[in-house]
Design an enzyme around this catalytic site. Structure first.
Site, PDB file in Angstrom:
ATOM      1  N   HIS A  77     150.708  60.718  11.565  1.00 32.33           N
ATOM      2  CA  HIS A  77     149.963  60.547  10.328  1.00 32.33           C
ATOM      3  C   HIS A  77     150.902  60.430   9.134  1.00 32.33           C
ATOM      4  O   HIS A  77     152.039  60.909   9.179  1.00 32.33           O
ATOM      5  CB  HIS A  77     148.992  61.698  10.130  1.00 32.33           C
ATOM      6  CG  HIS A  77     147.855  61.684  11.102  1.00 32.33           C
ATOM      7  ND1 HIS A  77     146.807  62.554  11.023  1.00 32.33           N
ATOM      8  CD2 HIS A  77     147.594  60.883  12.179  1.00 32.33           C
ATOM      9  CE1 HIS A  77     145.951  62.304  11.994  1.00 32.33           C
ATOM     10  NE2 HIS A  77     146.419  61.294  12.721  1.00 32.33           N
ATOM     11  N   GLU A  79     150.997  61.848   6.132  1.00 32.74           N
ATOM     12  CA  GLU A  79     151.478  63.110   5.556  1.00 32.74           C
ATOM     13  C   GLU A  79     152.433  63.809   6.515  1.00 32.74           C
ATOM     14  O   GLU A  79     153.399  64.438   6.088  1.00 32.74           O
ATOM     15  CB  GLU A  79     150.314  64.029   5.161  1.00 32.74           C
ATOM     16  CG  GLU A  79     149.408  64.473   6.279  1.00 32.74           C
ATOM     17  CD  GLU A  79     148.255  63.544   6.587  1.00 32.74           C
ATOM     18  OE1 GLU A  79     147.147  64.042   6.819  1.00 32.74           O
ATOM     19  OE2 GLU A  79     148.448  62.308   6.618  1.00 32.74           O
ATOM     20  N   CYS A 105     143.482  65.454   8.207  1.00 33.63           N
ATOM     21  CA  CYS A 105     142.764  66.032   9.346  1.00 33.63           C
ATOM     22  C   CYS A 105     143.145  67.517   9.429  1.00 33.63           C
ATOM     23  O   CYS A 105     144.074  67.965   8.751  1.00 33.63           O
ATOM     24  CB  CYS A 105     143.115  65.299  10.638  1.00 33.63           C
ATOM     25  SG  CYS A 105     144.835  65.515  11.157  1.00 33.63           S
ATOM     26  N   CYS A 108     146.876  68.316  10.418  1.00 31.06           N
ATOM     27  CA  CYS A 108     147.788  68.027   9.304  1.00 31.06           C
ATOM     28  C   CYS A 108     147.597  69.033   8.172  1.00 31.06           C
ATOM     29  O   CYS A 108     148.558  69.418   7.509  1.00 31.06           O
ATOM     30  CB  CYS A 108     147.598  66.598   8.807  1.00 31.06           C
ATOM     31  SG  CYS A 108     148.325  65.363   9.910  1.00 31.06           S
TER      32      CYS A 108
END
Length: 163
Positions: A77, A79, A105, A108
């Site tokens: 992802h 981030e 999510c 994360c």
């Protein structure tokens, strides 16, 4: 006539949107910027780890193979990429702000909390994108004192409700 000077928040969110365009994901392109005291300390976009397959080149129609849980098998992802880059370069993220084009999510969100990032601005809702009832990542972060806000400029492109 004087031109309006953009805020750092506007600049960093625009950069996150531009970074998303670098993503090789065929499903969704996401960008992230981490700033601290008005300086960019890390950035990232979603996609496979460096040195592996680029989804849009290897599987241009369907994207990368699915994991046992139905998620992308190669995706890191945006981030997550930004946090990993900061860690690799020994950058302290305590007190930093994350600008991201899609709310995080839950996995994360746990990583964001652990790094000490204290503020998050996001454009679109992960829950709306995935068809979930709530943004679990946002809920988690808010529960534990991280300031999370939807960036005011852009409506959610995944739902009919601009809120």
């Amino acid at each position: 006539m004087t031109e309006e000077i953009p805020s750092f928040d506007d600049i960093y969110m625009e950069l996150a949107q531009s970074l998303a365009r670098r993503s090789h994901c065929v499903k969704l392109k996401v960008g992230a910027v981490i700033a601290k005291e008005t300086r960019i300390v890390s950035l990232g976009y979603n996609g496979p780890p460096a040195g592996t397959h680029n989804c849009d080149q290897e599987w241009p129609e369907e994207g990368c193979p699915r994991s046992s849980k139905g998620s992308c098998s190669l995706a890191v992802h945006a981030e997550e990429n930004a946090i990993l880059y900061a860690a690799k370069n020994k950058v302290d993220l305590e007190g930093a702000t994350l600008y991201i084009t899609l709310s995080p999510c839950l996995p994360c969100a746990r990583m964001i909390y652990t790094t000490g990032i204290k503020k998050i601005f996001y454009l679109s809702s992960y829950a709306a994108y995935k068809g979930l009832d709530s943004d679990e990542g946002v809920d988690f972060l808010e529960k534990f004192g991280v300031d999370v806000a939807r960036f005011p400029q852009v409506a959610d492109s995944y739902s009919k409700d601009p809120q």
